[in-house]
Design a protein around this motif. Structure first.
Motif, PDB file in Angstrom:
ATOM      1  N   LEU A  97      33.790 -89.475  30.842  1.00  0.00           N
ATOM      2  CA  LEU A  97      34.258 -88.187  31.417  1.00  0.00           C
ATOM      3  C   LEU A  97      33.384 -87.829  32.295  1.00  0.00           C
ATOM      4  CD1 LEU A  97      32.880 -85.459  30.221  1.00  0.00           C
ATOM      5  CD2 LEU A  97      34.358 -85.616  28.528  1.00  0.00           C
ATOM      6  N   GLY A  98      33.472 -87.001  33.313  1.00  0.00           N
ATOM      7  CA  GLY A  98      32.430 -86.366  34.071  1.00  0.00           C
ATOM      8  C   GLY A  98      32.364 -84.897  34.233  1.00  0.00           C
ATOM      9  N   ILE A  99      31.317 -84.250  34.396  1.00  0.00           N
ATOM     10  CA  ILE A  99      31.000 -82.945  34.373  1.00  0.00           C
ATOM     11  C   ILE A  99      29.742 -82.603  35.568  1.00  0.00           C
ATOM     12  CG2 ILE A  99      29.771 -82.857  32.337  1.00  0.00           C
ATOM     13  CD1 ILE A  99      30.673 -80.013  32.014  1.00  0.00           C
ATOM     14  N   PHE A 127      29.506 -89.196  31.132  1.00  0.00           N
ATOM     15  CA  PHE A 127      28.915 -89.669  29.847  1.00  0.00           C
ATOM     16  C   PHE A 127      30.315 -90.384  29.256  1.00  0.00           C
ATOM     17  CE2 PHE A 127      27.279 -85.371  31.268  1.00  0.00           C
ATOM     18  CZ  PHE A 127      26.144 -85.381  30.956  1.00  0.00           C
ATOM     19  N   ASP A 128      29.788 -91.192  28.069  1.00  0.00           N
ATOM     20  CA  ASP A 128      30.309 -92.048  27.406  1.00  0.00           C
ATOM     21  C   ASP A 128      30.839 -91.212  25.852  1.00  0.00           C
ATOM     22  OD1 ASP A 128      31.404 -93.810  25.369  1.00  0.00           O
ATOM     23  OD2 ASP A 128      30.197 -95.519  26.102  1.00  0.00           O
ATOM     24  N   VAL A 129      32.151 -90.893  25.941  1.00  0.00           N
ATOM     25  CA  VAL A 129      32.595 -89.970  24.942  1.00  0.00           C
ATOM     26  C   VAL A 129      33.534 -90.755  23.824  1.00  0.00           C
ATOM     27  CG1 VAL A 129      32.434 -87.927  26.328  1.00  0.00           C
ATOM     28  CG2 VAL A 129      34.443 -89.240  26.045  1.00  0.00           C
ATOM     29  N   THR A 130      33.028 -92.042  23.803  1.00  0.00           N
ATOM     30  CA  THR A 130      33.915 -93.019  23.093  1.00  0.00           C
ATOM     31  C   THR A 130      33.994 -92.419  21.590  1.00  0.00           C
ATOM     32  OG1 THR A 130      33.565 -94.697  24.341  1.00  0.00           O
ATOM     33  CG2 THR A 130      34.659 -95.204  22.275  1.00  0.00           C
ATOM     34  N   LYS A 131      32.618 -92.106  21.212  1.00  0.00           N
ATOM     35  CA  LYS A 131      32.510 -91.578  19.826  1.00  0.00           C
ATOM     36  C   LYS A 131      33.354 -90.518  19.353  1.00  0.00           C
ATOM     37  CE  LYS A 131      28.271 -88.825  19.936  1.00  0.00           C
ATOM     38  NZ  LYS A 131      26.961 -88.608  19.597  1.00  0.00           N
ATOM     39  N   ARG A 165      27.343 -79.201  30.681  1.00  0.00           N
ATOM     40  CA  ARG A 165      26.907 -80.341  31.051  1.00  0.00           C
ATOM     41  C   ARG A 165      25.753 -80.570  30.112  1.00  0.00           C
ATOM     42  NH1 ARG A 165      23.403 -80.491  36.452  1.00  0.00           N
ATOM     43  NH2 ARG A 165      22.342 -79.109  35.132  1.00  0.00           N
ATOM     44  N   ASP A 166      24.697 -79.497  29.716  1.00  0.00           N
ATOM     45  CA  ASP A 166      23.579 -79.703  29.031  1.00  0.00           C
ATOM     46  C   ASP A 166      24.181 -80.249  27.606  1.00  0.00           C
ATOM     47  OD1 ASP A 166      22.201 -79.010  31.026  1.00  0.00           O
ATOM     48  OD2 ASP A 166      21.876 -76.890  30.297  1.00  0.00           O
ATOM     49  N   PHE A 167      25.275 -79.577  27.179  1.00  0.00           N
ATOM     50  CA  PHE A 167      25.923 -80.108  25.754  1.00  0.00           C
ATOM     51  C   PHE A 167      26.216 -81.530  25.647  1.00  0.00           C
ATOM     52  CE2 PHE A 167      29.895 -81.041  23.640  1.00  0.00           C
ATOM     53  CZ  PHE A 167      29.592 -80.898  22.411  1.00  0.00           C
ATOM     54  N   TYR A 220      26.180 -86.962  23.769  1.00  0.00           N
ATOM     55  CA  TYR A 220      27.100 -88.029  24.030  1.00  0.00           C
ATOM     56  C   TYR A 220      25.920 -88.821  25.066  1.00  0.00           C
ATOM     57  CZ  TYR A 220      31.284 -86.268  22.433  1.00  0.00           C
ATOM     58  OH  TYR A 220      32.217 -85.570  21.560  1.00  0.00           O
ATOM     59  N   LYS A 221      26.214 -90.113  25.331  1.00  0.00           N
ATOM     60  CA  LYS A 221      25.469 -91.230  26.201  1.00  0.00           C
ATOM     61  C   LYS A 221      25.775 -90.758  27.611  1.00  0.00           C
ATOM     62  CE  LYS A 221      24.290 -95.796  26.737  1.00  0.00           C
ATOM     63  NZ  LYS A 221      24.548 -97.262  26.190  1.00  0.00           N
ATOM     64  N   TYR A 222      24.671 -90.558  28.304  1.00  0.00           N
ATOM     65  CA  TYR A 222      24.584 -90.465  29.777  1.00  0.00           C
ATOM     66  C   TYR A 222      24.676 -91.867  30.475  1.00  0.00           C
ATOM     67  CZ  TYR A 222      23.161 -89.834  34.690  1.00  0.00           C
ATOM     68  OH  TYR A 222      23.035 -89.789  35.881  1.00  0.00           O
ATOM     69  N   VAL A 223      25.868 -92.233  31.204  1.00  0.00           N
ATOM     70  CA  VAL A 223      25.866 -93.612  31.906  1.00  0.00           C
ATOM     71  C   VAL A 223      25.947 -93.560  33.248  1.00  0.00           C
ATOM     72  CG1 VAL A 223      27.081 -94.414  29.949  1.00  0.00           C
ATOM     73  CG2 VAL A 223      28.427 -93.522  31.622  1.00  0.00           C
TER      74      VAL A 223
END
Length: 247
Positions: A63-65, A70-74, A126-128, A133-136
């Motif tokens: 997802l983007g913000i 960010f990779d939010v797969t987890k 965004r800071d959260f 999560y992982k920034y990609v």
């Protein structure tokens, strides 16, 4: 053909490891040019980001913000297909983080018309994600250009958020000079405000227009000698000198 080039090509073809080398090379080329492949901290187009919306089990969920991806797969149970936050997957829906509009035009990255505190809230979201999560990578468009550099729009958002933080701090300092009323509410008795010292009055919060775009009021306690100040509002049905008022 250059002699050294021909010799290099011949050595690859005749080498007993040539098959493995060619397979590795082919795999690298396929991954590089596949539209579904992403590398850490790369640049995404909106079309590319849409591929990672949780509908393809073979792909991570992104997802983007504010243009950061960010990779939010987890968090698949939330962001995957059927999840409560799936509307954020595969896109930048920055506005929805504060508007609560998760349909149609509400799922947009535009913050046009939002107040400084609302923009500040999006930046905090965004800071959260940076912490959780992982920034990609970055999404090319409103917030980052084709080289991954911040756009004027991004700089404006950051400045507005900083301004919101400054105004909130200023409001906090100003309001600390006047004690807030105590308050409580119950379904049976309704609401009540009171002052341990002084009298409850409604007073405008002048910075609210800059912060939220709306004027609001709060309950503050004023001593007897302060009650003649302009702008103080007695609660309806409450005695002028009372220290408790039903609301």
């Amino acid at each position: 053909m250059n002699y050294f080039y021909k010799m290099s090509l011949k050595s690859i073809v005749t080498s007993p490891l040539s098959g493995i080398a060619l397979l590795v090379l082919l795999a690298a080329l396929l991954l590089t040019f596949s539209p579904k492949f992403y590398t850490p901290q790369r640049l995404f187009s909106a079309e590319e980001l849409a591929l990672f919306n949780g509908t393809d089990e073979r792909l991570p969920i992104l997802l983007g913000i504010l243009g950061s991806v960010f990779d939010v797969t987890k968090g698949k149970s939330h962001y995957g297909a059927g999840g409560g936050y799936n509307h954020f997957a595969g896109r930048d829906a920055s506005r929805a983080f504060v508007s609560g509009n998760f349909t149609g035009d509400g799922l947009t990255d535009s913050l046009r018309g939002l107040s400084s505190t609302e923009v500040k809230s999006v930046v905090e979201w965004r800071d959260f994600y940076f912490k959780t999560y992982k920034y990609v990578g970055k999404l090319v468009g409103r917030y980052y250009d084709g080289q991954g550099n911040p756009t004027k729009y991004m700089k404006g958002v950051e400045a507005k958020a900083a301004r919101g933080a400054q105004l909130l701090e200023k409001q906090k300092i100003e309001e600390a000079k006047l004690p807030s009323c105590n308050s409580r509410w119950s379904q049976d008795e309704g609401g009540e405000v009171w002052c341990d010292i002084g009298h409850p009055r409604m007073v405008q919060r002048p910075l609210e227009i800059a912060l939220t775009g709306k004027m609001s009021k709060r309950c503050a306690c004023f001593e007897e000698s302060q009650l003649n100040q302009p702008g103080l509002e007695v609660y309806e049905g409450c005695d002028y000198h009372a220290n408790r008022c039903k609301v």
